[in-house]
Scaffold this active site. Structure first.
Site, PDB file in Angstrom:
ATOM      1  N   TYR A  11       0.899  -1.105   0.068  1.00 30.12           N
ATOM      2  CA  TYR A  11      -0.027   0.013   0.058  1.00 30.12           C
ATOM      3  C   TYR A  11       0.735   1.311  -0.120  1.00 30.12           C
ATOM      4  O   TYR A  11       0.898   2.064  -0.877  1.00 30.12           O
ATOM      5  CB  TYR A  11      -0.953  -0.233   1.154  1.00 30.12           C
ATOM      6  CG  TYR A  11      -1.736   1.274   1.483  1.00 30.12           C
ATOM      7  CD1 TYR A  11      -2.468   1.937   0.351  1.00 30.12           C
ATOM      8  CD2 TYR A  11      -1.873   1.491   2.819  1.00 30.12           C
ATOM      9  CE1 TYR A  11      -3.119   2.911   0.667  1.00 30.12           C
ATOM     10  CE2 TYR A  11      -2.714   2.458   3.168  1.00 30.12           C
ATOM     11  CZ  TYR A  11      -3.363   3.183   1.906  1.00 30.12           C
ATOM     12  OH  TYR A  11      -4.044   4.441   2.284  1.00 30.12           O
ATOM     13  N   GLY A  36       1.735  -8.124  -1.093  1.00 33.48           N
ATOM     14  CA  GLY A  36       1.627  -6.918  -1.944  1.00 33.48           C
ATOM     15  C   GLY A  36       0.785  -7.437  -3.333  1.00 33.48           C
ATOM     16  O   GLY A  36       0.462  -8.561  -3.325  1.00 33.48           O
ATOM     17  N   SER A 116       6.482   2.957  12.769  1.00 37.30           N
ATOM     18  CA  SER A 116       4.998   3.201  13.018  1.00 37.30           C
ATOM     19  C   SER A 116       4.830   3.944  14.497  1.00 37.30           C
ATOM     20  O   SER A 116       5.849   3.662  15.201  1.00 37.30           O
ATOM     21  CB  SER A 116       4.441   1.624  12.982  1.00 37.30           C
ATOM     22  OG  SER A 116       3.279   1.765  13.584  1.00 37.30           O
ATOM     23  N   TYR A 140       3.642  -6.592  16.781  1.00 34.42           N
ATOM     24  CA  TYR A 140       4.028  -5.661  15.512  1.00 34.42           C
ATOM     25  C   TYR A 140       4.848  -4.493  15.821  1.00 34.42           C
ATOM     26  O   TYR A 140       5.989  -4.287  15.108  1.00 34.42           O
ATOM     27  CB  TYR A 140       2.640  -5.235  14.792  1.00 34.42           C
ATOM     28  CG  TYR A 140       2.688  -4.281  13.764  1.00 34.42           C
ATOM     29  CD1 TYR A 140       3.619  -4.637  12.456  1.00 34.42           C
ATOM     30  CD2 TYR A 140       2.484  -2.839  14.022  1.00 34.42           C
ATOM     31  CE1 TYR A 140       3.574  -3.445  11.737  1.00 34.42           C
ATOM     32  CE2 TYR A 140       2.703  -1.953  12.992  1.00 34.42           C
ATOM     33  CZ  TYR A 140       3.373  -2.291  11.902  1.00 34.42           C
ATOM     34  OH  TYR A 140       3.487  -1.277  11.114  1.00 34.42           O
ATOM     35  N   LYS A 144       8.670  -3.282  14.757  1.00 35.22           N
ATOM     36  CA  LYS A 144       9.218  -2.069  14.433  1.00 35.22           C
ATOM     37  C   LYS A 144      10.449  -1.336  15.276  1.00 35.22           C
ATOM     38  O   LYS A 144      11.059  -0.680  14.556  1.00 35.22           O
ATOM     39  CB  LYS A 144       7.815  -0.965  14.203  1.00 35.22           C
ATOM     40  CG  LYS A 144       7.042  -1.635  13.083  1.00 35.22           C
ATOM     41  CD  LYS A 144       7.559  -1.190  11.634  1.00 35.22           C
ATOM     42  CE  LYS A 144       6.898  -1.671  10.687  1.00 35.22           C
ATOM     43  NZ  LYS A 144       7.328  -1.242   9.272  1.00 35.22           N
ATOM     44  N   HIS A 186      -8.488  -2.506   8.837  1.00 36.87           N
ATOM     45  CA  HIS A 186      -8.445  -1.208   9.033  1.00 36.87           C
ATOM     46  C   HIS A 186      -9.748  -0.378   9.136  1.00 36.87           C
ATOM     47  O   HIS A 186     -10.636  -0.851   8.099  1.00 36.87           O
ATOM     48  CB  HIS A 186      -7.527  -0.466   8.272  1.00 36.87           C
ATOM     49  CG  HIS A 186      -5.903  -0.995   8.361  1.00 36.87           C
ATOM     50  ND1 HIS A 186      -5.563  -2.071   7.609  1.00 36.87           N
ATOM     51  CD2 HIS A 186      -4.946  -0.337   9.130  1.00 36.87           C
ATOM     52  CE1 HIS A 186      -4.448  -2.191   8.203  1.00 36.87           C
ATOM     53  NE2 HIS A 186      -3.967  -1.617   9.350  1.00 36.87           N
ATOM     54  N   LEU A 187     -10.005   0.554   9.821  1.00 35.67           N
ATOM     55  CA  LEU A 187     -11.247   1.396   9.932  1.00 35.67           C
ATOM     56  C   LEU A 187     -11.985   1.708   8.590  1.00 35.67           C
ATOM     57  O   LEU A 187     -12.810   1.378   8.115  1.00 35.67           O
ATOM     58  CB  LEU A 187     -11.121   2.563  10.904  1.00 35.67           C
ATOM     59  CG  LEU A 187     -12.324   3.455  10.869  1.00 35.67           C
ATOM     60  CD1 LEU A 187     -13.392   2.576  11.525  1.00 35.67           C
ATOM     61  CD2 LEU A 187     -12.137   4.702  11.688  1.00 35.67           C
ATOM     62  N   TYR A 205     -15.562  -0.999  17.290  1.00 38.32           N
ATOM     63  CA  TYR A 205     -15.232  -1.790  18.499  1.00 38.32           C
ATOM     64  C   TYR A 205     -15.032  -0.994  19.649  1.00 38.32           C
ATOM     65  O   TYR A 205     -14.054  -0.324  19.769  1.00 38.32           O
ATOM     66  CB  TYR A 205     -13.567  -2.189  17.975  1.00 38.32           C
ATOM     67  CG  TYR A 205     -13.835  -3.131  16.751  1.00 38.32           C
ATOM     68  CD1 TYR A 205     -14.663  -4.013  16.507  1.00 38.32           C
ATOM     69  CD2 TYR A 205     -12.768  -3.111  15.590  1.00 38.32           C
ATOM     70  CE1 TYR A 205     -14.811  -4.702  15.529  1.00 38.32           C
ATOM     71  CE2 TYR A 205     -12.719  -3.805  14.677  1.00 38.32           C
ATOM     72  CZ  TYR A 205     -13.853  -4.788  14.676  1.00 38.32           C
ATOM     73  OH  TYR A 205     -13.783  -5.454  13.259  1.00 38.32           O
TER      74      TYR A 205
HETATM   75  N1  UFG Z   1     -12.071   0.345  14.249  1.00 32.50           N
HETATM   76  C1  UFG Z   1     -13.619   0.045  14.220  1.00 32.50           C
HETATM   77  N2  UFG Z   1     -14.014  -0.909  13.513  1.00 32.50           N
HETATM   78  C2  UFG Z   1     -13.336  -1.571  12.450  1.00 32.50           C
HETATM   79  C3  UFG Z   1     -11.818  -1.266  12.184  1.00 32.50           C
HETATM   80  C4  UFG Z   1     -11.419  -0.653  13.167  1.00 32.50           C
HETATM   81  O1  UFG Z   1     -14.104   0.534  15.246  1.00 32.50           O
HETATM   82  O2  UFG Z   1     -13.965  -2.444  11.512  1.00 32.50           O
HETATM   83  C5  UFG Z   1     -11.480   0.924  15.125  1.00 32.50           C
HETATM   84  C6  UFG Z   1     -10.432   0.488  15.907  1.00 32.50           C
HETATM   85  O3  UFG Z   1     -10.847  -0.077  16.969  1.00 32.50           O
HETATM   86  C7  UFG Z   1      -9.516   1.810  16.228  1.00 32.50           C
HETATM   87  C8  UFG Z   1      -9.849   2.635  14.836  1.00 32.50           C
HETATM   88  O4  UFG Z   1     -10.802   1.975  14.357  1.00 32.50           O
HETATM   89  O5  UFG Z   1     -10.034   2.327  17.340  1.00 32.50           O
HETATM   90  C9  UFG Z   1      -8.565   2.435  13.908  1.00 32.50           C
HETATM   91  O6  UFG Z   1      -8.200   1.251  13.617  1.00 32.50           O
HETATM   92  P1  UFG Z   1      -7.434   0.844  12.319  1.00 32.50           P
HETATM   93  O7  UFG Z   1      -7.300  -0.675  12.516  1.00 32.50           O
HETATM   94  O8  UFG Z   1      -7.829   1.297  11.152  1.00 32.50           O
HETATM   95  O9  UFG Z   1      -5.910   1.106  12.907  1.00 32.50           O
HETATM   96  P2  UFG Z   1      -4.987   1.041  14.284  1.00 32.50           P
HETATM   97  O10 UFG Z   1      -5.308   2.460  14.975  1.00 32.50           O
HETATM   98  O11 UFG Z   1      -5.521  -0.154  15.137  1.00 32.50           O
HETATM   99  O12 UFG Z   1      -3.841   0.821  13.678  1.00 32.50           O
HETATM  100  C10 UFG Z   1      -2.969   1.757  12.593  1.00 32.50           C
HETATM  101  C11 UFG Z   1      -2.366   0.945  11.670  1.00 32.50           C
HETATM  102  C12 UFG Z   1      -1.220   0.224  12.447  1.00 32.50           C
HETATM  103  C13 UFG Z   1      -0.349   1.211  13.083  1.00 32.50           C
HETATM  104  C14 UFG Z   1      -1.158   1.872  14.104  1.00 32.50           C
HETATM  105  C15 UFG Z   1      -0.311   2.838  14.862  1.00 32.50           C
HETATM  106  O13 UFG Z   1      -2.997  -0.235  11.259  1.00 32.50           O
HETATM  107  O14 UFG Z   1      -0.213  -0.544  11.309  1.00 32.50           O
HETATM  108  O15 UFG Z   1      -2.108   2.650  13.327  1.00 32.50           O
HETATM  109  O16 UFG Z   1      -1.083   3.968  15.184  1.00 32.50           O
HETATM  110  F1  UFG Z   1       0.605   0.486  13.849  1.00 32.50           F
END
Ligand code: UFG
Length: 330
Positions: A11, A36, A116, A140, A144, A186-187, A205
């Protein structure tokens, strides 16, 4: 410069390869396609297909002379890393150590590493700076942090100019290049996919966090802004040794704010479910990114939620099942 981009089919790597090429750099891609996508490889770029764990392959790659390496190749899903930490350590840490060994003595003078915000973990500070304590809460993030340590030693020993860029939440898309992980966790992609699949649902979540609306706060940064920071770091880094820079907008957005903006951008009603908290999610991660502004002159220009979600929505509509299926757009 002639630059090698490891993970250039991923990405952030693919978008950065495109931006580097647009700036006139000669870009070569290294990827093993474990995560990838072939469709994301920069057209016309020389492709080195193989694994960082294969030292014979790597020695062959570095028979060519590179001015710089941008190292993105890594597993990056937090949940997977919790389920299988050994696999993450092996791939990310051993792979990076092998890469640094292969770089040694080849004349590579600059090394940009994809780090990260996951190196920080839970924190009470409103803005995490590079001086904030590192305390990763998942394997993870630990990989890093360990990779940063390896790079610091290598940069000092090999007299290399190295930068570790600690990304906050990468998102958005650039034309034909977008976000496609398996599984997708990811969100923004989860939310947009749920709008494209008739029977899909989307869950928040946890809405009982100590934040104004109860949902987690993150610092969302457009992938093109991230790519531009890599170009600036590559061209501007002037200190031997390792520099560490946060890449974020310094603005936090809650999950509910992302959903509200998505409803406006797409014009669709969104009726999210509320699920329990996801394990390992800190309530708030927002960057202090003054150092990147000062050292690189970097100004993220596309990282407002409306632009991020608009660009991501365009990509997901064109690729509703990701790169594998480009025929189903609507
Ligand atoms: N979330 C939801 N529903 C979903 C997916 C995510 O509510 O279906 C929430 C998560 O609980 C979190 C927020 O959206 O509160 C963001 O979640 P992401 O999975 O999009 O991202 P993260 O913050 O967990 O992780 C990201 C990157 C990681 C990195 C991290 C560092 O994916 O690689 O940020 O901040 F390490």
């Amino acid at each position: 410069m002639r630059v090698l981009v490891t993970g250039g089919a991923g990405y952030i790597g693919s978008v950065t390869a495109r931006v580097l090429s647009d700036r006139g750099h000669e870009v070569e891609i290294l990827d093993n396609f474990s995560t990838g996508h072939r469709e994301a490889v920069l057209p016309g770029a020389r492709l080195h297909e193989g694994s960082l764990l294969d030292d014979i392959f790597l020695a062959g790659v570095f028979e060519r002379a590179f001015d710089a390496v941008l190292h993105f190749a890594a597993f990056s899903l937090i949940g997977e890393s919790v389920a299988d930490p050994e696999r993450y350590y092996h791939n990310n840490v051993t792979g990076s150590a092998q890469l640094l060994k292969a770089v040694s003595g080849t004349g590579v003078a600059r090394f940009i590493f994809s780090s990260s915000a996951a190196v920080y973990g839970e924190s009470d500070t409103p803005h995490l700076t590079e001086a904030s304590p590192t305390a990763p809460v998942n394997p993870y993030g630990q990989t890093k942090l360990t990779m940063e340590g390896l790079l610091r030693t290598a940069a000092e020993t090999l007299d290399m100019r190295a930068v570790a860029l600690r990304y906050f939440n990468a998102c958005g898309a650039m034309g034909e290049l977008g976000e496609d992980h398996t599984p997708e966790t990811h969100l923004i992609p989860c939310l947009l996919r749920s709008l494209l699949e008739p029977d899909a649902s989307f869950s928040i979540y946890g809405d009982d966090y100590p934040t104004p609306d109860g949902t987690c706060i993150r610092d969302y940064i457009h992938v093109v802004d991230l790519a531009e920071a890599h170009v600036l770091a590559l061209e501007g880094v002037d200190r031997p040794g390792l520099e560490i820079l946060n890449l974020g907008t310094e603005t936090g957005s809650s999950v509910r704010e992302v959903i509200d903006t998505t409803a406006v951008v797409t014009g669709l009603d969104i009726d999210p479910l509320v699920a329990p908290r996801r394990s390992g999610d800190p309530s708030r991660l927002v960057a202090g990114s003054e150092l990147a502004r000062e050292r690189l002159g970097w100004r993220p220009g596309r990282s407002d939620l409306t632009t991020i979600i608009g660009d991501a929505w365009a990509w997901h509509r064109a690729h509703p099942r990701g790169y594998a299926d480009k025929s189903m757009g609507r």
